[in-house]
Write a protein that holds these residues in place. Structure first.
Motif, PDB file in Angstrom:
ATOM      1  N   HIS A 119     -15.697 -10.189 100.553  1.00  0.00           N
ATOM      2  CA  HIS A 119     -14.642 -10.797 101.362  1.00  0.00           C
ATOM      3  C   HIS A 119     -13.514  -9.798 101.573  1.00  0.00           C
ATOM      4  N   MET A 120     -13.451  -9.248 102.780  1.00  0.00           N
ATOM      5  CA  MET A 120     -12.396  -8.331 103.215  1.00  0.00           C
ATOM      6  C   MET A 120     -12.286  -7.084 102.353  1.00  0.00           C
ATOM      7  N   GLY A 121     -13.369  -6.727 101.659  1.00  0.00           N
ATOM      8  CA  GLY A 121     -13.377  -5.533 100.840  1.00  0.00           C
ATOM      9  C   GLY A 121     -12.640  -5.680  99.522  1.00  0.00           C
ATOM     10  N   PHE A 122     -12.167  -6.898  99.212  1.00  0.00           N
ATOM     11  CA  PHE A 122     -11.375  -7.107  98.006  1.00  0.00           C
ATOM     12  C   PHE A 122     -12.120  -7.804  96.875  1.00  0.00           C
ATOM     13  N   THR A 123     -13.012  -8.715  97.220  1.00  0.00           N
ATOM     14  CA  THR A 123     -13.654  -9.513  96.183  1.00  0.00           C
ATOM     15  C   THR A 123     -14.991 -10.053  96.678  1.00  0.00           C
ATOM     16  N   ASN A 124     -15.850 -10.363  95.744  1.00  0.00           N
ATOM     17  CA  ASN A 124     -17.091 -11.040  96.092  1.00  0.00           C
ATOM     18  C   ASN A 124     -16.835 -12.536  96.051  1.00  0.00           C
ATOM     19  N   TYR A 125     -16.898 -13.164  97.220  1.00  0.00           N
ATOM     20  CA  TYR A 125     -16.647 -14.597  97.338  1.00  0.00           C
ATOM     21  C   TYR A 125     -17.955 -15.331  97.109  1.00  0.00           C
ATOM     22  N   ARG A 126     -17.905 -16.430  96.360  1.00  0.00           N
ATOM     23  CA  ARG A 126     -19.113 -17.169  96.018  1.00  0.00           C
ATOM     24  C   ARG A 126     -19.036 -18.609  96.504  1.00  0.00           C
ATOM     25  N   GLY A 127     -20.197 -19.150  96.769  1.00  0.00           N
ATOM     26  CA  GLY A 127     -20.330 -20.553  97.129  1.00  0.00           C
ATOM     27  C   GLY A 127     -21.702 -21.025  96.702  1.00  0.00           C
TER      28      GLY A 127
END
Length: 157
Positions: free
Chosen positions: A6-14
């Motif tokens: 997510h935007m190079g900042f974090t791995n977003y999970r769902g």
């Protein structure tokens, strides 16, 4: 579960829920195993109600037009030590592509709740969402999506 940069900042999970499927499995002949999984796309959930709603819409997964994601195995390659590669066809957003699930055997035995013999696995793969026609906010939101599925299958008579 899915994970995306997510935007190079974090791995977003769902997560997705309400998956169903079948497994034909014999420990004596793992290569003859067959796996089929269906996941309702509208079951997607994230920590943001707004994002969860957006992911179901036409710009993203379009759950109304493409209600299910499916995986159907074509070949199982035993790797030893409770591991196997499961090659197959993954369909998402109306597009079918070859995918390999890297599976790990978790455990087997009689489920103490319902007394059914149960076998459990976990599988992971990484897809390019653009290959499935899901291109919203590329490259701001990553193209590589890691998918993980954990499943327990009950023996049928």
């Amino acid at each position: 579960q899915f994970s995306i940069l997510h935007m190079g900042f974090t791995n977003y999970r769902g997560v997705f829920s309400q998956a169903s499927g079948s497994l034909v499995f014999s420990p004596a002949d793992i290569a003859a195993s067959k796996l089929s999984i269906t996941v309702p796309v509208a079951s997607v959930q994230t920590t943001s109600d707004v994002l969860t709603g957006e992911l179901k819409e036409a710009n993203w997964l379009d759950a109304g037009k493409y209600p299910d994601a499916t995986f159907v195995s074509s070949r199982v390659i035993p790797k030893g030590d409770g591991k196997a590669d499961i090659e197959g066809r993954f369909t998402l957003h109306g597009v079918t592509q070859p995918v390999t699930l890297h599976a790990t055997f978790v455990g087997a035995g009689v489920n103490p709740m319902d007394k059914a013999y149960t076998v459990g696995f976990e599988g992971t793969t990484t897809i390019k969402r653009s290959a499935f026609g899901v291109k919203t906010y590329l490259p701001l939101i990553g193209d590589d999506v890691t998918l993980t599925i954990a499943g327990a299958f009950e023996k049928q008579n």
